[in-house]
Write a protein that holds these residues in place. Structure first.
Motif, PDB file in Angstrom:
ATOM      1  N   CYS A 226      -8.611   0.652   4.170  1.00  0.00           N
ATOM      2  CA  CYS A 226      -8.072  -0.702   4.089  1.00  0.00           C
ATOM      3  C   CYS A 226      -8.074  -1.334   5.487  1.00  0.00           C
ATOM      4  CB  CYS A 226      -6.641  -0.576   3.552  1.00  0.00           C
ATOM      5  SG  CYS A 226      -5.942  -2.130   3.105  1.00  0.00           S
ATOM      6  N   ASP A 227      -8.891  -2.358   5.659  1.00  0.00           N
ATOM      7  CA  ASP A 227      -9.074  -3.022   6.955  1.00  0.00           C
ATOM      8  C   ASP A 227      -7.740  -3.510   7.522  1.00  0.00           C
ATOM      9  OD1 ASP A 227      -9.731  -4.680   9.061  1.00  0.00           O
ATOM     10  OD2 ASP A 227     -11.338  -5.725   7.991  1.00  0.00           O
ATOM     11  N   ARG A 228      -7.353  -3.015   8.694  1.00  0.00           N
ATOM     12  CA  ARG A 228      -6.055  -3.368   9.280  1.00  0.00           C
ATOM     13  C   ARG A 228      -5.990  -4.821   9.724  1.00  0.00           C
ATOM     14  NH1 ARG A 228      -6.097  -0.002  15.031  1.00  0.00           N
ATOM     15  NH2 ARG A 228      -4.786  -1.639  15.878  1.00  0.00           N
ATOM     16  N   GLN A 229      -7.162  -5.491   9.799  1.00  0.00           N
ATOM     17  CA  GLN A 229      -7.170  -6.867  10.305  1.00  0.00           C
ATOM     18  C   GLN A 229      -7.378  -7.918   9.226  1.00  0.00           C
ATOM     19  OE1 GLN A 229     -10.148  -6.389  13.498  1.00  0.00           O
ATOM     20  NE2 GLN A 229      -8.474  -7.193  14.733  1.00  0.00           N
ATOM     21  N   ASN A 230      -7.545  -7.486   7.994  1.00  0.00           N
ATOM     22  CA  ASN A 230      -7.848  -8.444   6.936  1.00  0.00           C
ATOM     23  C   ASN A 230      -6.551  -8.923   6.281  1.00  0.00           C
ATOM     24  OD1 ASN A 230      -8.565  -9.734   4.582  1.00  0.00           O
ATOM     25  ND2 ASN A 230     -10.304  -8.377   4.159  1.00  0.00           N
ATOM     26  N   PRO A 231      -6.159 -10.210   6.531  1.00  0.00           N
ATOM     27  CA  PRO A 231      -4.864 -10.678   5.998  1.00  0.00           C
ATOM     28  C   PRO A 231      -4.804 -10.637   4.469  1.00  0.00           C
ATOM     29  CG  PRO A 231      -6.082 -12.483   7.105  1.00  0.00           C
ATOM     30  CD  PRO A 231      -6.882 -11.232   7.298  1.00  0.00           C
ATOM     31  N   ASP A 232      -5.946 -10.692   3.812  1.00  0.00           N
ATOM     32  CA  ASP A 232      -5.924 -10.636   2.343  1.00  0.00           C
ATOM     33  C   ASP A 232      -5.520  -9.259   1.819  1.00  0.00           C
ATOM     34  OD1 ASP A 232      -6.746 -13.207   2.224  1.00  0.00           O
ATOM     35  OD2 ASP A 232      -8.881 -12.724   1.918  1.00  0.00           O
ATOM     36  N   LEU A 233      -5.564  -8.274   2.706  1.00  0.00           N
ATOM     37  CA  LEU A 233      -5.271  -6.904   2.257  1.00  0.00           C
ATOM     38  C   LEU A 233      -3.882  -6.441   2.661  1.00  0.00           C
ATOM     39  CD1 LEU A 233      -8.689  -5.148   3.043  1.00  0.00           C
ATOM     40  CD2 LEU A 233      -7.896  -6.118   0.890  1.00  0.00           C
ATOM     41  N   GLU A 234      -3.094  -7.406   3.187  1.00  0.00           N
ATOM     42  CA  GLU A 234      -1.804  -7.013   3.757  1.00  0.00           C
ATOM     43  C   GLU A 234      -0.963  -6.141   2.815  1.00  0.00           C
ATOM     44  OE1 GLU A 234       1.284  -9.810   5.539  1.00  0.00           O
ATOM     45  OE2 GLU A 234      -0.574 -10.199   6.669  1.00  0.00           O
ATOM     46  N   ARG A 235      -0.918  -6.511   1.531  1.00  0.00           N
ATOM     47  CA  ARG A 235      -0.033  -5.749   0.641  1.00  0.00           C
ATOM     48  C   ARG A 235      -0.603  -4.373   0.295  1.00  0.00           C
ATOM     49  NH1 ARG A 235      -0.627  -6.563  -5.087  1.00  0.00           N
ATOM     50  NH2 ARG A 235      -2.608  -7.598  -5.515  1.00  0.00           N
ATOM     51  N   PHE A 236      -1.889  -4.170   0.596  1.00  0.00           N
ATOM     52  CA  PHE A 236      -2.474  -2.842   0.340  1.00  0.00           C
ATOM     53  C   PHE A 236      -2.388  -1.941   1.581  1.00  0.00           C
ATOM     54  CE2 PHE A 236      -4.689  -5.903  -2.346  1.00  0.00           C
ATOM     55  CZ  PHE A 236      -4.451  -5.356  -3.594  1.00  0.00           C
ATOM     56  N   PHE A 237      -2.195  -2.591   2.731  1.00  0.00           N
ATOM     57  CA  PHE A 237      -2.127  -1.840   3.992  1.00  0.00           C
ATOM     58  C   PHE A 237      -0.690  -1.358   4.161  1.00  0.00           C
ATOM     59  CE2 PHE A 237      -1.593  -1.275   8.523  1.00  0.00           C
ATOM     60  CZ  PHE A 237      -2.778  -0.664   8.904  1.00  0.00           C
ATOM     61  N   ASP A 238      -0.401  -0.183   3.641  1.00  0.00           N
ATOM     62  CA  ASP A 238       0.987   0.274   3.550  1.00  0.00           C
ATOM     63  C   ASP A 238       1.201   1.533   4.383  1.00  0.00           C
ATOM     64  OD1 ASP A 238       3.512   1.060   2.852  1.00  0.00           O
ATOM     65  OD2 ASP A 238       2.977   1.682   0.813  1.00  0.00           O
ATOM     66  N   PRO A 239       1.752   1.368   5.599  1.00  0.00           N
ATOM     67  CA  PRO A 239       1.965   2.548   6.446  1.00  0.00           C
ATOM     68  C   PRO A 239       2.980   3.540   5.858  1.00  0.00           C
ATOM     69  CG  PRO A 239       2.236   0.510   7.702  1.00  0.00           C
ATOM     70  CD  PRO A 239       2.183   0.140   6.252  1.00  0.00           C
ATOM     71  N   HIS A 240       3.748   3.090   4.853  1.00  0.00           N
ATOM     72  CA  HIS A 240       4.705   4.007   4.206  1.00  0.00           C
ATOM     73  C   HIS A 240       4.049   4.790   3.073  1.00  0.00           C
ATOM     74  CE1 HIS A 240       8.765   2.045   5.495  1.00  0.00           C
ATOM     75  NE2 HIS A 240       7.826   1.802   6.385  1.00  0.00           N
ATOM     76  N   HIS A 241       2.783   4.554   2.836  1.00  0.00           N
ATOM     77  CA  HIS A 241       2.084   5.237   1.741  1.00  0.00           C
ATOM     78  C   HIS A 241       2.235   6.753   1.929  1.00  0.00           C
ATOM     79  CE1 HIS A 241      -1.046   6.509  -0.975  1.00  0.00           C
ATOM     80  NE2 HIS A 241      -1.335   5.258  -1.300  1.00  0.00           N
ATOM     81  N   PRO A 242       2.594   7.474   0.849  1.00  0.00           N
ATOM     82  CA  PRO A 242       2.795   8.925   1.020  1.00  0.00           C
ATOM     83  C   PRO A 242       1.562   9.644   1.554  1.00  0.00           C
ATOM     84  CG  PRO A 242       3.101   8.243  -1.289  1.00  0.00           C
ATOM     85  CD  PRO A 242       2.954   6.990  -0.492  1.00  0.00           C
ATOM     86  N   ALA A 243       0.381   9.112   1.309  1.00  0.00           N
ATOM     87  CA  ALA A 243      -0.824   9.784   1.838  1.00  0.00           C
ATOM     88  C   ALA A 243      -0.809   9.763   3.367  1.00  0.00           C
ATOM     89  CB  ALA A 243      -2.081   9.090   1.312  1.00  0.00           C
ATOM     90  N   VAL A 244      -0.379   8.632   3.930  1.00  0.00           N
ATOM     91  CA  VAL A 244      -0.325   8.509   5.395  1.00  0.00           C
ATOM     92  C   VAL A 244       0.770   9.436   5.931  1.00  0.00           C
ATOM     93  CG1 VAL A 244       0.084   6.932   7.333  1.00  0.00           C
ATOM     94  CG2 VAL A 244      -1.102   6.096   5.275  1.00  0.00           C
TER      95      VAL A 244
END
Ligand code: PEP
Ligand code: MG
Length: 318
Positions: A226-244
């Protein structure tokens, strides 16, 4: 400092002032080091003013940006010498050049790439252009006698990359010795854990280095694709995701099994909702922007790790 809220309470200047000189120690006596992320020499006074334990990430790109040609070895030596001297014995972890992807530098002449985030960036670009890397490493080792230096490599994904980089460090030390130029034998070598591969292979990588530092901005980007710079992906860029968070825990466990330390230097390090998690898994240091040091100290001091450990781990890793 603007408005800063911690657990819903506004943190005032006076509250922060009182925290200076206090240990980063939880209510049940667990300590963690709080360091700073900086991107220029101008940031050093605020590191000291905010009573940080050192510099956990010095992004060295500032030396290469806003110019038309490569900085010389002496240009770089002077900058590293200054930060090491100003920090007066507190540790400074300098990240080697992280060019490419979101950090473009025209005179490098790197070809256009279809997937720059997956391309010739960071340590890969340095290993592919050893003359540029050697200049930076020489400047770093020359400056090492002026303080307590750690060198860390960004965007590692394989053991061979780390071995090549370390081999270059050894070559440079031999070269400096032949030239009669002093360097410190105590420079620590570390890597950033920014790719899932590095986290998964952290048992092997830990045997190669003195420390790990999790670059969770990139680790989130690459784990979630998930591109860290793409504002359209903000809700998918989740640093709390258990995988991370599971990858961070894997790297932490493997660091400690191998007797090395591990820090967090991505944005997540300052997230008060994750402080309990980092303490519960035993992270050794959090590196954050200077203004976040004292609010984070306040947060650490409010946590009782033994009371929250099991709940935090089960809530966040599932
Ligand atoms: C990171 O990726 O988390 C990191 C600290 O490095 P940068 O943000 O400079 O890529
Ligand atoms: Mg990064």
């Amino acid at each position: 400092m603007g408005n800063y809220y911690m657990n819903g309470i506004q943190v005032t200047e006076e509250m922060l002032e009182k925290l200076k000189g206090q240990p980063n120690e939880t209510a049940d006596g667990q300590r963690i080091n709080i360091l700073c992320n900086i991107g220029s020499l101008d940031d050093v006074p605020s590191v000291l003013q905010n009573d940080a334990g050192g510099i956990g990430l010095f992004r060295s790109e500032f030396l290469y940006l806003n110019r038309t040609d490569y900085p010389t070895e002496d240009d770089q030596f002077e900058a590293y010498k200054k930060v090491l001297s100003d920090m007066d014995g507190k540790e400074v972890l300098i990240r080697t050049l992280d060019v490419g992807s979101d950090k473009k530098i025209g005179y490098f002449g790197l070809p256009e790439e279809e997937n720059p985030a997956l391309g010739n960036r960071a340590l890969r670009a340095c290993l592919n252009r050893p003359e540029i890397f050697r200049t930076q490493l020489r400047a770093l080792f020359r400056a090492s006698v002026f303080g307590k230096l750690g060198i860390m490599f960004p965007m590692v994904s394989s053991v061979f990359e780390v071995r090549e980089a370390k081999e270059m460090c050894s070559d440079i030390c031999r070269e400096l010795e032949r030239e009669g130029i002093p360097y410190s034998p105590d420079v620590k070598i570390g890597i950033m854990i920014e790719t899932p591969a590095a986290a998964v292979m952290s048992d092997r990588l830990a045997k190669e280095v003195d420390f790990f530092s999790c670059g969770t901005n990139d680790l989130t980007q690459y784990t979630l694709a998930c591109d860290r710079q793409n504002p359209d992906l903000e809700r998918f860029f989740d640093p709390h995701h258990p995988a991370v968070l599971r990858l961070v825990k894997t790297a932490c466990d493997n660091a400690h099994k191998n007797g090395i330390r591990i820090g967090i230097c991505g944005e997540m390090g300052a997230d008060p909702d994750l402080t309990g998690f980092f303490l519960a898994i035993g992270i050794d240091e959090l590196s954050v922007s200077p203004r976040e040091v004292l609010p984070l100290r306040e947060k650490v001091r409010s946590v009782n790790v033994s009371l929250i450990r099991e709940k935090v781990l089960s809530d966040l890793l599932q």
